[in-house]
Design an enzyme around this catalytic site. Structure first.
Site, short mmCIF file in Angstrom:
data_model
loop_
_atom_site.label_atom_id
_atom_site.label_comp_id
_atom_site.label_asym_id
_atom_site.label_seq_id
_atom_site.Cartn_x
_atom_site.Cartn_y
_atom_site.Cartn_z
N GLU A 138 21.84 -30.54 4.33
CA GLU A 138 22.47 -30.62 5.66
C GLU A 138 22.17 -29.35 6.46
O GLU A 138 21.89 -29.40 7.65
CB GLU A 138 23.98 -30.84 5.51
CG GLU A 138 24.28 -32.24 4.98
CD GLU A 138 25.75 -32.45 4.67
OE1 GLU A 138 26.28 -31.73 3.81
OE2 GLU A 138 26.37 -33.32 5.29
N ALA A 156 27.08 -27.75 -1.10
CA ALA A 156 28.36 -27.05 -0.92
C ALA A 156 28.92 -26.72 -2.30
O ALA A 156 28.56 -27.36 -3.29
CB ALA A 156 29.33 -27.96 -0.17
C1 3H9 Z 1 28.36 -31.26 -0.78
O1 3H9 Z 1 27.37 -30.61 -0.60
C2 3H9 Z 1 29.31 -31.69 0.29
C3 3H9 Z 1 28.78 -31.49 1.69
O2 3H9 Z 1 28.11 -32.64 2.12
C4 3H9 Z 1 29.89 -31.35 2.70
C5 3H9 Z 1 30.77 -30.21 2.68
C6 3H9 Z 1 31.69 -30.18 3.87
N1 3H9 Z 1 28.92 -26.45 -6.60
O3 3H9 Z 1 23.80 -28.52 -13.40
P1 3H9 Z 1 23.48 -27.16 -13.88
C7 3H9 Z 1 27.02 -25.08 -11.17
S1 3H9 Z 1 28.86 -31.74 -2.35
C8 3H9 Z 1 29.46 -25.66 -7.55
O4 3H9 Z 1 23.77 -26.83 -15.31
P2 3H9 Z 1 20.69 -27.71 -13.54
C9 3H9 Z 1 27.24 -25.89 -12.42
O5 3H9 Z 1 28.59 -26.22 -12.55
C10 3H9 Z 1 27.64 -31.04 -3.41
N2 3H9 Z 1 28.84 -25.40 -8.74
O6 3H9 Z 1 21.97 -26.77 -13.55
C11 3H9 Z 1 26.75 -24.93 -13.48
O7 3H9 Z 1 27.77 -23.99 -13.71
P3 3H9 Z 1 28.02 -23.37 -15.17
C12 3H9 Z 1 26.39 -31.80 -3.40
C13 3H9 Z 1 27.66 -25.98 -8.94
O8 3H9 Z 1 19.55 -26.85 -13.29
C14 3H9 Z 1 25.60 -24.21 -12.80
O9 3H9 Z 1 25.82 -24.36 -11.41
N3 3H9 Z 1 25.51 -31.29 -4.43
C15 3H9 Z 1 27.06 -26.80 -8.00
O10 3H9 Z 1 20.69 -28.60 -14.73
C16 3H9 Z 1 24.24 -24.76 -13.15
O11 3H9 Z 1 24.25 -26.16 -12.93
C17 3H9 Z 1 25.48 -31.82 -5.64
O12 3H9 Z 1 26.15 -32.78 -5.94
C18 3H9 Z 1 27.73 -27.03 -6.77
N4 3H9 Z 1 27.22 -27.79 -5.80
O13 3H9 Z 1 20.89 -28.67 -12.27
C19 3H9 Z 1 24.56 -31.17 -6.62
N5 3H9 Z 1 25.87 -27.24 -8.48
O14 3H9 Z 1 26.76 -22.64 -15.49
C20 3H9 Z 1 25.31 -30.79 -7.87
C21 3H9 Z 1 25.74 -26.67 -9.69
O15 3H9 Z 1 29.20 -22.50 -14.96
N6 3H9 Z 1 24.48 -30.05 -8.79
N7 3H9 Z 1 26.81 -25.91 -9.98
O16 3H9 Z 1 28.28 -24.53 -16.06
C22 3H9 Z 1 23.52 -30.60 -9.54
O17 3H9 Z 1 23.26 -31.79 -9.47
C23 3H9 Z 1 22.79 -29.72 -10.49
O18 3H9 Z 1 23.59 -28.60 -10.75
C24 3H9 Z 1 21.41 -29.21 -9.99
C25 3H9 Z 1 20.87 -28.16 -10.98
C26 3H9 Z 1 20.47 -30.42 -9.93
C27 3H9 Z 1 21.52 -28.58 -8.62
#
Ligand code: 3H9
Length: 691
Positions: free
Chosen positions: A106, A63
């Site tokens: 999900e 999300a």
């Molecule tokens: C969820 O899903 C809740 C649900 O269960 C329920 C809902 C009702 N959202 O990390 P990076 C951005 S909670 C918004 O440098 P990488 C990040 O800020 C979510 N933005 O890349 C960055 O922006 P910027 C559960 C996001 O390759 C850019 O994308 N998911 C999100 O090193 C690149 O990110 C997580 O907790 C997001 N979800 O790593 C996963 N994800 O370029 C969170 C990323 O402007 N994300 N951005 O600085 C991560 O762990 C890593 O980003 C990921 C990629 C491993 C995916």
């Protein structure tokens, strides 16, 4: 942002595309668009099956975390989408590559078949954001893989490999080649509608819940408890489970812990951006790195670099010190093998990338040289003058100084634009913080190189301007000033440490200084007595230093260390502190834990605000990330400036003014930035957008 619709015979392929991680954003209309395309496919009489895949490097990163700061009601649309997929009368096949995280997994679990590409990873990392999987994850994962395995995934937040996902039953098929091709192939055979939500409640539910509840540890975040509560509520009534999950998700979303953790998530990414740096600036290539100095710092830095696969030449002029450093490096790397963190081949490669040398000439071809010699301007002068003559004119010269004026160091070389500060924190191979110090003359591409290099070696790099103590230590001084005052006023070290640790610091201030070495703080206080006679410290801590009790390394400091490691309160120190209060004519009073936390925090915030106001830090969030990664500030607390916003700046200003009217009130003059923001109803958060 787009959902591409591709017709492949009787199958409709939906390719999700939304920025780098295909975040399921409600706010920008992406989820709405997916929903519309799913509905169209479901109602299209020519369509028999649907395949969902992600564009770019992953299926979906979850999300959109920034949606959680908006209207909570809007998130409902993501749940509606997931329900629409599961309830679809046509089989939906999920083609997963790269990552499927959080809401992404999900969504995948709502599909009727999941196919993953080898090497991809699947996980529910919500707990790391102080949340629970709130779009059906707590109800569906356990049905697919059993309650025990599901709880392990959700409570750790760690993703599993596609291979493990297959063995758990989270995915149905693993492919080496093109996952979309494989999914289309499955679609052609119209698989049955196996609905995850209709699967029975797993048999291991009771036992799994009991075991995990027993292992719960306290903490600010309620997410682990709530995840268990949701799984415990699993029943044949899926809707009831989903309703509870949604309610608890909403509670967590508004909690301080989740807000702090989300602030940390975005903060870690924000600090990498340098305001005003043109996009044309390219970092220089760094292949060969030199580290000068084989002491504790030089050794730690070398290890950090070797662990990240960077070859290092260490120069230490004294052969015996060099041999000692090399032995320590080999021992630490070997210990990682013994602990199962790396295998022997990796260890051998790290050791092979290490070159010891006793002459600076060994650095004539280095791209970057990091100086970690004794903190003395005379010594630095010798080193930098020699480096100026020996190194290539385009080599970057970095100083690890934590106390000296970087601009004065830069002035020692012909081209000061190639000088930058790289302030590692000890132990440098463990601590994630790197303060990148931008000198007056530091060239933009040198700064960009330092930031890129920090990222490469796994650090959270934050830029600081030049000032005494840079960002972190300058604030820490004000924090300690209050700690020592509280000792003379009535608190005891163990009370201060316990209060701060309960609140969320990894280690209390008295114990921290015992570990760092009380002699270091003593030297600074002596210097300050000359430089800033109008800003005195409590003399109580000097009394302890006068006994040569310098902390853990001398077996005694504020605490005693009977086994060399464990701090124990010392009645002798209690007496020393009480005698000191009597000597200065102070009647000791009871100091509450609340006052301890409040004074420590306000001291950090007030100085942090000056640092931002002076332009030493680009943004308040830079200050926060320094505290999270270099000073053990609880991640769930977000950082000092985040805490200031939670308190509200007008309330904080009132408290500062009250303190300023009291004992040692001179230490509490409000920072001008706090006054300005409070006057216009602003927040530090408003200043985080730059860059
Ligand atoms: C969820 O899903 C809740 C649900 O269960 C329920 C809902 C009702 N959202 O990390 P990076 C951005 S909670 C918004 O440098 P990488 C990040 O800020 C979510 N933005 O890349 C960055 O922006 P910027 C559960 C996001 O390759 C850019 O994308 N998911 C999100 O090193 C690149 O990110 C997580 O907790 C997001 N979800 O790593 C996963 N994800 O370029 C969170 C990323 O402007 N994300 N951005 O600085 C991560 O762990 C890593 O980003 C990921 C990629 C491993 C995916």
């Amino acid at each position: 942002m787009a959902v591409e619709v591709i017709h492949e015979g009787a199958t409709i392929l939906l390719r999700l595309s939304n920025g780098p991680v295909n975040a399921l954003s409600v706010g920008n209309g992406f989820v709405g668009d997916i929903m519309a395309k799913v509905r169209l496919a479901v109602s299209d009489p020519a369509c028999r099956t649907i395949v969902v895949t992600g564009a770019g490097r992953m299926f979906c990163g979850g999300a959109d975390i920034s949606d959680f700061d908006g209207d909570p009601a809007q998130i409902g649309l993501l749940r509606d989408l997931i329900a629409a997929v599961e309830d679809s009368g046509k089989p939906v096949i999920m083609a997963i590559h790269g990552m499927a995280l959080g809401g992404g997994l999900e969504l995948a679990m709502a599909g009727h078949v999941r196919i993953a590409q080898a090497g991809s990873r699947l996980g529910l990392p919500e707990v790391t954001l102080g949340l629970l999987p709130g779009a059906g994850g707590t109800q569906r994962l356990a049905r697919l893989i059993g309650a025990g395995a599901a709880l392990d995934m959700m409570l750790s937040g760690k993703p599993v490999t596609a291979e493990r996902a297959l063995s758990l039953g989270l995915v149905d098929q693993l492919v080496d080649g093109d996952v979309v091709e494989a999914a289309l192939e499955v679609a052609r055979n119209a698989p049955p509608l196996r609905r995850t939500g209709a699967l029975p409640v797993p048999a291991d539910l009771g036992e799994a819940i009991e075991g995990r509840r027993a292992k719960l540890r306290g903490g600010l975040s309620q997410a682990p408890t709530r995840i268990i509560d949701c799984v415990a509520a699993l029943s044949d009534d899926l809707a009831a489970g989903l309703a509870l999950e949604a309610e608890l998700f909403g509670e967590l979303m508004r909690s301080e812990a989740s807000r702090g953790l989300r602030h940390a998530f975005f903060g870690e990414r924000t600090v990498a951006r340098i305001p005003g740096l043109s996009g044309d600036v390219r970092p220089r290539e760094v292949r060969h790195v030199g580290v000068i100095g084989g002491g504790l710092m030089g050794t730690g830095i070398t290890l950090a670099l070797l662990n990240a696969g960077v070859p290092v030449t260490m120069v230490e002029l004294r052969a015996d010190a060099l041999a000692k450093a090399e032995a320590s490096i080999r021992k630490t790397i070997q210990r990682d093998v013994e602990k199962g963190r790396i295998d022997q081949a990796v260890a051998d490669a790290r050791i092979a990338a290490f070159t010891p040398a006793t002459e600076l000439d060994a650095l004539s071809d280095a791209d970057l040289v990091i100086e970690a010699v004794f903190e003395d301007m005379g010594v630095k002068k010798q080193v930098f003058s020699a480096l100026d003559a020996i190194t290539r004119p385009d080599a970057i010269l970095a100083s690890n100084t934590s106390t000296l004026d970087l601009d004065a160091i830069a002035a020692l070389v012909a081209d000061p634009s190639r000088v930058v500060g790289l302030h590692f924190f000890s132990p440098a191979n463990i601590m994630r913080l790197l303060e990148v110090v931008r000198g007056r003359e530091t060239a933009p591409d040198v700064l960009a190189t330092a930031m890129a290099f920090g990222k490469r070696v796994g650090k959270v790099s934050v830029v600081s301007g030049v000032c005494d103590g840079f960002i972190g230590n300058r604030m820490f001084e004000e924090y300690l000033r209050q700690v020592w005052f509280m000792l003379e006023e009535g608190a005891l070290p163990q009370q201060i440490d316990a209060a701060m640790e309960r609140w969320g610091m990894a280690m209390g201030p008295c114990r921290t200084m015992d570990l760092a070495g009380q002699d270091i703080g003593w030297a600074i206080r002596k210097r300050r007595a000359v430089e800033q006679p109008d800003r005195p410290y409590s003399g109580v801590i000097d009394r302890i230093c006068e006994l040569s009790r310098f902390g853990q390394k001398t077996g005694k400091g504020i605490y005693v260390y009977p086994d060399g490691r464990t701090a124990e309160p010392d009645p002798e120190i209690t007496k020393l502190i009480e005698d000191y209060s009597a000597e200065i004519g102070l009647t000791r009073r009871a100091i509450s834990d609340e006052e301890i936390v409040s004074r420590c925090l306000l001291a950090l915030i007030n100085e942090g605000a000056r640092i931002v106001g002076d332009g030493i830090a680009y943004r308040p969030v830079d200050v926060d990330m320094i505290y999270l990664h270099g000073y053990g500030f609880g991640r769930e607390r977000g950082g000092p400036m985040f805490q200031a916003d939670l308190m509200g700046l007008p309330a904080m200003l009132d408290r500062l003014r009250t303190l300023a009217a009291g004992r040692n009130g001179w230490a509490w003059t409000p920072a001008p930035l706090i006054e300005q923001l409070a006057a216009k109803g602003g927040r530090f958060e408003d200043l985080n957008i730059q860059g």
